[in-house]
Design an enzyme around this catalytic site. Structure first.
Site, mmCIF file in Angstrom:
data_model
loop_
_atom_site.group_PDB
_atom_site.id
_atom_site.type_symbol
_atom_site.label_atom_id
_atom_site.label_comp_id
_atom_site.label_asym_id
_atom_site.label_seq_id
_atom_site.Cartn_x
_atom_site.Cartn_y
_atom_site.Cartn_z
ATOM 1 N N HIS A 160 0.837 -1.218 0.000
ATOM 2 C CA HIS A 160 0.000 0.000 0.000
ATOM 3 C C HIS A 160 0.867 1.262 0.000
ATOM 4 O O HIS A 160 0.439 2.300 0.474
ATOM 5 C CB HIS A 160 -0.952 0.043 1.202
ATOM 6 C CG HIS A 160 -1.686 -1.236 1.426
ATOM 7 N ND1 HIS A 160 -2.934 -1.498 0.899
ATOM 8 C CD2 HIS A 160 -1.341 -2.370 2.101
ATOM 9 C CE1 HIS A 160 -3.331 -2.711 1.255
ATOM 10 N NE2 HIS A 160 -2.365 -3.273 1.973
ATOM 11 N N SER A 287 14.663 20.345 -16.963
ATOM 12 C CA SER A 287 13.443 21.109 -17.214
ATOM 13 C C SER A 287 13.805 22.353 -18.008
ATOM 14 O O SER A 287 14.887 22.919 -17.822
ATOM 15 C CB SER A 287 12.822 21.500 -15.873
ATOM 16 O OG SER A 287 12.024 22.654 -16.019
ATOM 17 N N LYS A 293 16.014 20.821 -11.868
ATOM 18 C CA LYS A 293 15.359 19.538 -12.116
ATOM 19 C C LYS A 293 16.260 18.539 -12.845
ATOM 20 O O LYS A 293 17.012 18.888 -13.741
ATOM 21 C CB LYS A 293 14.080 19.743 -12.966
ATOM 22 C CG LYS A 293 12.968 20.451 -12.267
ATOM 23 C CD LYS A 293 12.386 19.720 -11.064
ATOM 24 C CE LYS A 293 11.548 18.519 -11.449
ATOM 25 N NZ LYS A 293 10.328 18.900 -12.175
ATOM 26 N N GLU A 300 9.748 7.164 -16.898
ATOM 27 C CA GLU A 300 8.370 7.598 -17.133
ATOM 28 C C GLU A 300 7.927 7.171 -18.525
ATOM 29 O O GLU A 300 6.780 6.760 -18.741
ATOM 30 C CB GLU A 300 8.262 9.116 -16.988
ATOM 31 C CG GLU A 300 8.484 9.584 -15.558
ATOM 32 C CD GLU A 300 8.672 11.093 -15.485
ATOM 33 O OE1 GLU A 300 7.883 11.827 -16.115
ATOM 34 O OE2 GLU A 300 9.614 11.543 -14.815
#
Ligand code: ARG
Length: 468
Positions: A160, A287, A293, A300
């Site tokens: 979880h 970024s 970043k 992804e």
């Protein structure tokens, strides 16, 4: 109308050329030209069989063979002229061969594009499964390298997405490796299922000609372990069946889902909140706005491409669903999804291999996270079980201890002995010894558990399979 004004392959029955729109709408050569090497291999085997049964003279066969050998080289060039009006790879190559030798007019004897495309695709699947297996092995080697290097580095294991029990990086990464190992097996099974030759089925009902199907199957390598030919048993099934497309697409789905779940773990581990892993610059991106970043885009994208690969399977299922036997032109749409699944999964595997082989773990952060004593609450329940407390009661007592520690704002092992005994009188003097990660792992030396020897054993198992 002169013959050459008609569609060269099937124009006899027609007085008009297909509309230009129909040509554009109906063509598949733009995507099935990648089958060309398999198509030529199939044509050579078919021609060889035709010569074997006397339907081609030795001379005709030799001309066809030479022509095909030249074509095998010519199609490698981007300048090879693929013609839209010739619809697909099969008709393009037959015409190209005809330009080299008149004998090619006999090549399609006893053959249909239906059994031809089924054969091409089975050859494609055998090759694709081999290529994917090789790429999968490289990805697995990267994971194995990290699993070995950080075999005993503790991290929290999650259910979880809540801290559950301590594991090690080795145990966690080996979990992904086990899953990918099953994908490897699945790819072999798909290759085995593809290893049956449909040639000789013709359009649906074979041919009146004395074709020797076993001969063609042997030449093309559709053989069992004993070298005996494997041929399809029913001509209608052979041209209508797309099981192997589905199996291949599903094997890709399974594998990409595994990569996607691995990717999600890596993305979480790479976040500042976890801070467990350091990904290499070479597989991360920055970024355009925020200078600080460093994003895990590679992982992804693996997650994203998995959606696409799942969609490809869905695409095939829907295309096949309502089709009566046997071949229907809808089936031309069966190739783009499997080609795409192959291409995308190949890249995903290469990205996993490249990015993980240069990744490192932040050992301090991992150890700190794994030092949360609550991770060992279950071990404390086990401790009570060893002292004769029924597990359900032990679970309850530890739950109360956790609540008490929370209330007193202390960590679980820092509870006063008196307070602890009030909750559970079965706790001995030594209950705090449970809160020791080395003990926790050493007590887990049974198969499937994260004990150091278990991890070592599985690392050795995978090393034997992947590195020898
Ligand atoms: N381009 C076709 C396909 O991929 C080849 C088979 C054509 N067969 C036919 N009967 N029109 O499905």
């Amino acid at each position: 109308m002169a013959v050459e004004d008609k569609q060269v392959t099937w124009g006899g029955r027609f007085s008009d050329q297909p509309d230009l729109l129909m040509q554009v709408f109906g063509e598949s050569v733009s995507f099935d030209k990648r089958l060309a090497p398999f198509d030529l291999q199939g044509s050579l085997a078919h021609a060889s069989m035709l010569a074997h049964v006397g339907l081609l003279s030795e001379n005709e066969f030799s001309e066809i063979k030479t022509g095909i050998e030249v074509l095998i080289e010519e199609i490698k060039s981007p300048d090879f002229s693929w013609k839209l009006e010739l619809e697909d790879v099969h008709m393009n190559l037959e015409q190209a061969l005809l330009e080299k030798t008149g004998a090619a007019a006999k090549l399609h004897t006893g053959r249909s594009r239906n059994d031809q495309v089924a054969t091409d695709m089975r050859l494609f699947f055998k090759d694709a499964c081999n290529q994917l297996s090789e790429k999968l092995e490289l990805a697995m080697k990267s994971i194995l390298g990290l699993a070995k290097k950080y075999a005993n580095l503790p991290i929290p294991g999650y259910t979880h997405l809540q801290r559950a029990q301590p594991v090690t990086v080795g145990h966690h990464l080996l979990a992904h490796l086990e899953a990918l190992g099953r994908d490897h097996e699945r790819l072999s099974q798909v290759a085995d299922h593809a290893n049956v030759c449909p040639l000789g089925s013709g359009a649906i009902a074979g041919s009146t000609l004395p074709l020797d199907r076993a001969y063609t199957a042997k030449v093309l390598g559709f053989v069992d372990q004993a070298g005996e030919p494997r041929i399809t048993a029913n001509g209608m099934d052979a041209v209508a069946d797309r099981d192997i497309f589905l199996e291949f697409a599903m094997a890709c789905v399974n594998c990409s889902l595994h990569l996607s779940r691995l990717a999600e773990d890596v993305i979480l581990w790479n976040s500042s909140e976890f801070g467990f892993i350091q990904l290499p610059d070479s597989f991360t991106t920055g970024s355009s706005l925020m200078p600080q970043k460093k994003n895990p885009d590679s992982f992804e994208l693996i997650r994203g491409k998995t959606g696409r690969i799942v969609g490809n399977l869905q695409n095939l299922c829907v295309a096949i669903k309502g089709l009566p036997l046997t071949y229907n032109r809808d089936l031309q749409e069966d190739k783009p999804p499997v080609f795409d699944s192959f291409d995308q999964l190949s890249m995903c595997l290469a990205v996993v291999a490249g990015s993980l082989s240069d990744s490192t773990f932040h050992e301090e952060n991992c150890r700190t996270a794994a030092s949360d004593p609550l991770l060992l609450a279950t071990d404390l329940a086990d401790y009570l079980v060893e002292r004769g407390v029924p597990f359900r009661s032990a679970h309850h007592f530890i739950g109360e201890l956790v609540a008490l520690a929370e209330k007193k704002k202390v960590s679980l092992p820092d509870l006063e002995q008196g307070d602890a005994l009030e909750v559970c009188s079965e706790l001995g003097e030594n209950w705090r010894e449970v809160f020791n990660l080395s003990r926790a792992f050493e007590m887990r030396e049974r198969p499937g558990m994260p004990g150091p020897n278990q991890i070592k054993g599985r690392v050795e198992h995978w090393e034997k399979l992947l590195l020898s």
